[in-house]
Design a protein around this motif. Structure first.
Motif, PDB file in Angstrom:
ATOM      1  N   THR A   3     117.409  89.384 -35.632  1.00  0.00           N
ATOM      2  CA  THR A   3     117.457  89.600 -34.185  1.00  0.00           C
ATOM      3  C   THR A   3     116.505  90.705 -33.751  1.00  0.00           C
ATOM      4  O   THR A   3     116.157  90.783 -32.571  1.00  0.00           O
ATOM      5  CB  THR A   3     118.882  89.961 -33.716  1.00  0.00           C
ATOM      6  OG1 THR A   3     119.318  91.120 -34.401  1.00  0.00           O
ATOM      7  CG2 THR A   3     119.838  88.820 -33.946  1.00  0.00           C
TER       8      THR A   3
ATOM      9  N   MET B 208     111.624  91.681 -26.898  1.00  0.00           N
ATOM     10  CA  MET B 208     112.646  90.660 -26.850  1.00  0.00           C
ATOM     11  C   MET B 208     114.017  91.339 -26.914  1.00  0.00           C
ATOM     12  O   MET B 208     114.279  92.165 -27.768  1.00  0.00           O
ATOM     13  CB  MET B 208     112.471  89.728 -28.048  1.00  0.00           C
ATOM     14  CG  MET B 208     113.556  88.700 -28.176  1.00  0.00           C
ATOM     15  SD  MET B 208     113.403  87.833 -29.742  1.00  0.00           S
ATOM     16  CE  MET B 208     115.108  87.511 -30.011  1.00  0.00           C
ATOM     17  N   THR B 209     114.893  90.964 -26.027  1.00  0.00           N
ATOM     18  CA  THR B 209     116.251  91.484 -26.070  1.00  0.00           C
ATOM     19  C   THR B 209     117.115  90.520 -26.874  1.00  0.00           C
ATOM     20  O   THR B 209     117.012  89.306 -26.710  1.00  0.00           O
ATOM     21  CB  THR B 209     116.824  91.645 -24.648  1.00  0.00           C
ATOM     22  OG1 THR B 209     116.826  90.371 -24.010  1.00  0.00           O
ATOM     23  CG2 THR B 209     116.007  92.632 -23.838  1.00  0.00           C
ATOM     24  N   PRO B 210     117.943  91.064 -27.759  1.00  0.00           N
ATOM     25  CA  PRO B 210     118.759  90.175 -28.593  1.00  0.00           C
ATOM     26  C   PRO B 210     119.830  89.464 -27.767  1.00  0.00           C
ATOM     27  O   PRO B 210     120.332  89.987 -26.777  1.00  0.00           O
ATOM     28  CB  PRO B 210     119.384  91.099 -29.621  1.00  0.00           C
ATOM     29  CG  PRO B 210     119.275  92.461 -29.044  1.00  0.00           C
ATOM     30  CD  PRO B 210     118.120  92.448 -28.102  1.00  0.00           C
ATOM     31  N   ASN B 211     120.148  88.273 -28.188  1.00  0.00           N
ATOM     32  CA  ASN B 211     121.182  87.476 -27.546  1.00  0.00           C
ATOM     33  C   ASN B 211     122.538  88.129 -27.804  1.00  0.00           C
ATOM     34  O   ASN B 211     122.817  88.591 -28.908  1.00  0.00           O
ATOM     35  CB  ASN B 211     121.133  86.066 -28.131  1.00  0.00           C
ATOM     36  CG  ASN B 211     122.001  85.096 -27.380  1.00  0.00           C
ATOM     37  OD1 ASN B 211     122.780  85.486 -26.523  1.00  0.00           O
ATOM     38  ND2 ASN B 211     121.844  83.827 -27.708  1.00  0.00           N
ATOM     39  N   LEU B 212     123.411  88.144 -26.788  1.00  0.00           N
ATOM     40  CA  LEU B 212     124.724  88.769 -26.925  1.00  0.00           C
ATOM     41  C   LEU B 212     125.566  88.074 -27.993  1.00  0.00           C
ATOM     42  O   LEU B 212     126.335  88.716 -28.704  1.00  0.00           O
ATOM     43  CB  LEU B 212     125.446  88.765 -25.575  1.00  0.00           C
ATOM     44  CG  LEU B 212     126.807  89.439 -25.548  1.00  0.00           C
ATOM     45  CD1 LEU B 212     126.667  90.915 -25.894  1.00  0.00           C
ATOM     46  CD2 LEU B 212     127.468  89.266 -24.201  1.00  0.00           C
ATOM     47  N   THR B 213     125.386  86.775 -28.136  1.00  0.00           N
ATOM     48  CA  THR B 213     126.135  86.026 -29.153  1.00  0.00           C
ATOM     49  C   THR B 213     125.786  86.531 -30.548  1.00  0.00           C
ATOM     50  O   THR B 213     126.673  86.732 -31.386  1.00  0.00           O
ATOM     51  CB  THR B 213     125.834  84.520 -29.048  1.00  0.00           C
ATOM     52  OG1 THR B 213     126.078  84.094 -27.716  1.00  0.00           O
ATOM     53  CG2 THR B 213     126.683  83.732 -30.004  1.00  0.00           C
ATOM     54  N   TYR B 214     124.495  86.756 -30.805  1.00  0.00           N
ATOM     55  CA  TYR B 214     124.074  87.262 -32.107  1.00  0.00           C
ATOM     56  C   TYR B 214     124.647  88.647 -32.380  1.00  0.00           C
ATOM     57  O   TYR B 214     125.086  88.950 -33.483  1.00  0.00           O
ATOM     58  CB  TYR B 214     122.552  87.323 -32.208  1.00  0.00           C
ATOM     59  CG  TYR B 214     121.880  85.979 -32.337  1.00  0.00           C
ATOM     60  CD1 TYR B 214     122.481  84.948 -33.046  1.00  0.00           C
ATOM     61  CD2 TYR B 214     120.652  85.744 -31.750  1.00  0.00           C
ATOM     62  CE1 TYR B 214     121.869  83.720 -33.166  1.00  0.00           C
ATOM     63  CE2 TYR B 214     120.025  84.516 -31.864  1.00  0.00           C
ATOM     64  CZ  TYR B 214     120.644  83.507 -32.573  1.00  0.00           C
ATOM     65  OH  TYR B 214     120.040  82.296 -32.696  1.00  0.00           O
TER      66      TYR B 214
END
Length: 153
Positions: A47, A1-7
């Motif tokens: 994350t 899973m790639t972390p969300n840029l917002t996080y």
């Protein structure tokens, strides 16, 4: 899973604000910095985990389960942050009660060491420059004289 840029951006802002507040002299701001750093660490740990169903055997297929390790680490980090918060609150309250403010004062020994460093008389600087060379400040040990000669043995 790639972390969300917002996080990732939120974690960066929480860490930056937390470190900035930790560098302040007021214990209240240091407390807020510790809280922000703790929340940033919790979000960073979350994350890193795999998203999915609840990690309970029998309810979710194994390949679709979320990773329970980051969740356990976040619970541990919450307890550590709570303990640090309680300690800093008690320290801040005690400082306010005794001094009327919660500012951290300069240490007298730190100030003396800074003054020595500014004059280049700090420990180690003179020894490294004159290692093995007798200088003006190197006085030989005086030989005992008169009344001291009888006691010197």
């Amino acid at each position: 899973m790639t972390p969300n840029l917002t996080y990732v951006l939120v974690v960066g802002v929480l860490f930056a604000a937390g470190v900035t507040l930790l560098l302040e002299r007021s214990l209240t701001r240091v407390l807020m910095g510790v809280i922000l750093l703790g929340n940033g660490a919790n979000l960073l740990l979350l994350t890193g985990g795999r998203a999915g169903g609840p990690p309970i055997v029998g309810t979710t297929p194994e390949e679709e389960m979320s990773d329970p390790l980051p969740q356990a680490m976040v619970l541990t980090a919450i307890v550590i942050t709570l303990g640090m918060t309680a300690f800093l609150l008690a320290l801040s309250y005690r400082s306010w009660h005794l001094n009327g403010h919660d500012e951290v004062q300069d240490d007298v020994e730190d100030r003396r060491i800074m003054d020595l460093a500014e004059r280049d008389e700090g420990p180690g600087t003179a020894d490294e420059q004159t290692a093995g060379e007798p200088g003006e400040d190197d006085d030989p040990v005086p030989a005992p004289s008169g009344a001291d000669a009888g006691r010197a043995g």
